[in-house]
Design a protein around this motif. Structure first.
Motif, PDB file in Angstrom:
ATOM      1  N   PRO A   1      36.971  41.806  34.748  1.00  0.00           N
ATOM      2  CA  PRO A   1      36.701  40.915  35.886  1.00  0.00           C
ATOM      3  C   PRO A   1      37.023  39.457  35.586  1.00  0.00           C
ATOM      4  CG  PRO A   1      34.658  41.637  34.835  1.00  0.00           C
ATOM      5  CD  PRO A   1      35.748  42.475  34.264  1.00  0.00           C
ATOM      6  N   GLU A   2      37.036  39.089  34.299  1.00  0.00           N
ATOM      7  CA  GLU A   2      37.383  37.711  33.954  1.00  0.00           C
ATOM      8  C   GLU A   2      38.820  37.385  34.363  1.00  0.00           C
ATOM      9  OE1 GLU A   2      38.900  40.106  30.540  1.00  0.00           O
ATOM     10  OE2 GLU A   2      37.078  40.133  31.769  1.00  0.00           O
TER      11      GLU A   2
ATOM     12  N   SER B   1      38.697  36.559  38.054  1.00  0.00           N
ATOM     13  CA  SER B   1      38.004  35.282  38.264  1.00  0.00           C
ATOM     14  C   SER B   1      38.907  34.105  37.922  1.00  0.00           C
ATOM     15  CB  SER B   1      36.732  35.226  37.416  1.00  0.00           C
ATOM     16  OG  SER B   1      35.802  36.195  37.831  1.00  0.00           O
TER      17      SER B   1
ATOM     18  N   LYS C   1      35.244  31.511  33.467  1.00  0.00           N
ATOM     19  CA  LYS C   1      35.000  32.598  34.421  1.00  0.00           C
ATOM     20  C   LYS C   1      33.760  32.297  35.255  1.00  0.00           C
ATOM     21  CE  LYS C   1      33.150  37.268  34.585  1.00  0.00           C
ATOM     22  NZ  LYS C   1      32.576  38.374  33.783  1.00  0.00           N
ATOM     23  N   ALA C   2      32.714  31.820  34.601  1.00  0.00           N
ATOM     24  CA  ALA C   2      31.444  31.600  35.287  1.00  0.00           C
ATOM     25  C   ALA C   2      31.431  30.338  36.141  1.00  0.00           C
ATOM     26  CB  ALA C   2      30.313  31.547  34.262  1.00  0.00           C
TER      27      ALA C   2
ATOM     28  N   SER D   1      38.109  41.690  44.686  1.00  0.00           N
ATOM     29  CA  SER D   1      37.667  40.318  44.922  1.00  0.00           C
ATOM     30  C   SER D   1      36.804  40.192  46.171  1.00  0.00           C
ATOM     31  CB  SER D   1      38.878  39.382  45.047  1.00  0.00           C
ATOM     32  OG  SER D   1      39.609  39.346  43.843  1.00  0.00           O
TER      33      SER D   1
ATOM     34  N   GLY E   1      41.720  33.766  40.491  1.00  0.00           N
ATOM     35  CA  GLY E   1      41.249  33.141  41.726  1.00  0.00           C
ATOM     36  C   GLY E   1      41.013  31.657  41.556  1.00  0.00           C
ATOM     37  N   SER E   2      40.425  31.284  40.431  1.00  0.00           N
ATOM     38  CA  SER E   2      40.152  29.875  40.159  1.00  0.00           C
ATOM     39  C   SER E   2      41.438  29.062  40.078  1.00  0.00           C
ATOM     40  CB  SER E   2      39.369  29.757  38.847  1.00  0.00           C
ATOM     41  OG  SER E   2      39.146  28.398  38.519  1.00  0.00           O
TER      42      SER E   2
ATOM     43  N   GLY F   1      34.388  27.965  36.474  1.00  0.00           N
ATOM     44  CA  GLY F   1      35.646  27.342  36.846  1.00  0.00           C
ATOM     45  C   GLY F   1      35.948  26.159  35.946  1.00  0.00           C
TER      46      GLY F   1
END
Length: 234
Positions: A119-120, A123, A41-42, A188, A126-127, A44
């Motif tokens: 939120p993870e 994330s 998450k932090a 996002s 999106g990654s 990628g």
């Protein structure tokens, strides 16, 4: 018992905590996945480090390779676990036991709230899109995870059409994409949107208003042609 006897008596101590290791595979795997989720998450996939995941999880690095085969295998497992969690939570809603409109509204509300609380999930989603779903395609489970939800939506849409409360011919996949997109885009991009429009997007009132808006948009779309009946306030 005298004071001397009490001092001489052996002191009872709590048994030592069992270390995470190969003898506790369920706990070991869960600890690795939890730590990996935070790391991916932090940072990628590219920026994540197996050493950091091992340290955070309290697991020997070789155990990560034992269970997952390496960083990419671990990343795929994290994606599967992330999708499994939201699908399990959706299943717990028992949407098939509700009326057509009620069930879809509940799914809209659930999806919005889940995105806020996790939120993870956003994330990682999106990654993985940056990788064009290269790693998600390696999962043998991912399509099966989504099938029950789409089947439930399809059933409710057909029921609603037969009852005259939902327009006929609604594609369940398109509908779910719309539900997810209306929430995903807002969350996002809330920082840039807030800057552009000069308004808060993160406070509780704004999030609540957005959730109601998404529900109203979906319900308005589902109405049969010519149905202008306003939806009663909740």
């Amino acid at each position: 018992m005298t004071m001397e006897a009490a001092k001489a008596a052996p002191t009872k101590t709590a048994p030592p905590k069992r270390p995470i290791g190969p003898r506790d595979p369920v706990r070991t795997r869960a600890a690795i996945l939890d730590a990996a989720t935070q790391e991916f998450k932090a940072k990628g996939l590219t920026g994540a480090r197996v050493d950091t995941i091992a340290k955070r999880s309290g697991v020997n690095k070789r155990m990560i390779y034992h269970y997952f085969g390496g960083k990419e295998g671990l990343y795929v497992a994290v994606l599967e676990e992330t999708y499994s969690a939201i699908r399990a939570a959706e299943h717990a809603l028992h949407l098939g036991d509700r009326g057509p409109i009620e069930s879809i509204c509940e799914l809209v509300r659930f999806t919005w709230r889940y995105f806020i609380k996790h939120p993870e999930f956003l994330s990682l989603l999106g990654s993985e899109n940056l990788h064009r779903a290269r790693y998600l395609r390696q999962s043998a489970r991912i399509r099966d995870l989504h099938s029950p939800l789409i089947a439930t939506l399809s059933h409710q849409l057909e029921r609603g059409a037969a009852m005259g409360v939902i327009r006929p011919g609604v594609d369940p996949v398109q509908l779910y994409i719309t539900i997810a997109a209306l929430g995903f885009f807002y969350l996002s991009n809330r920082h840039t949107l807030g800057t552009i429009f000069g308004r808060s997007m993160d406070d509780a009132a704004s999030l609540e208003a957005r959730g109601r808006h998404v529900e109203e948009v979906v319900v308005a779309y589902l109405k049969p042609p010519g149905d202008l009946t306003p939806r009663p306030a909740a």
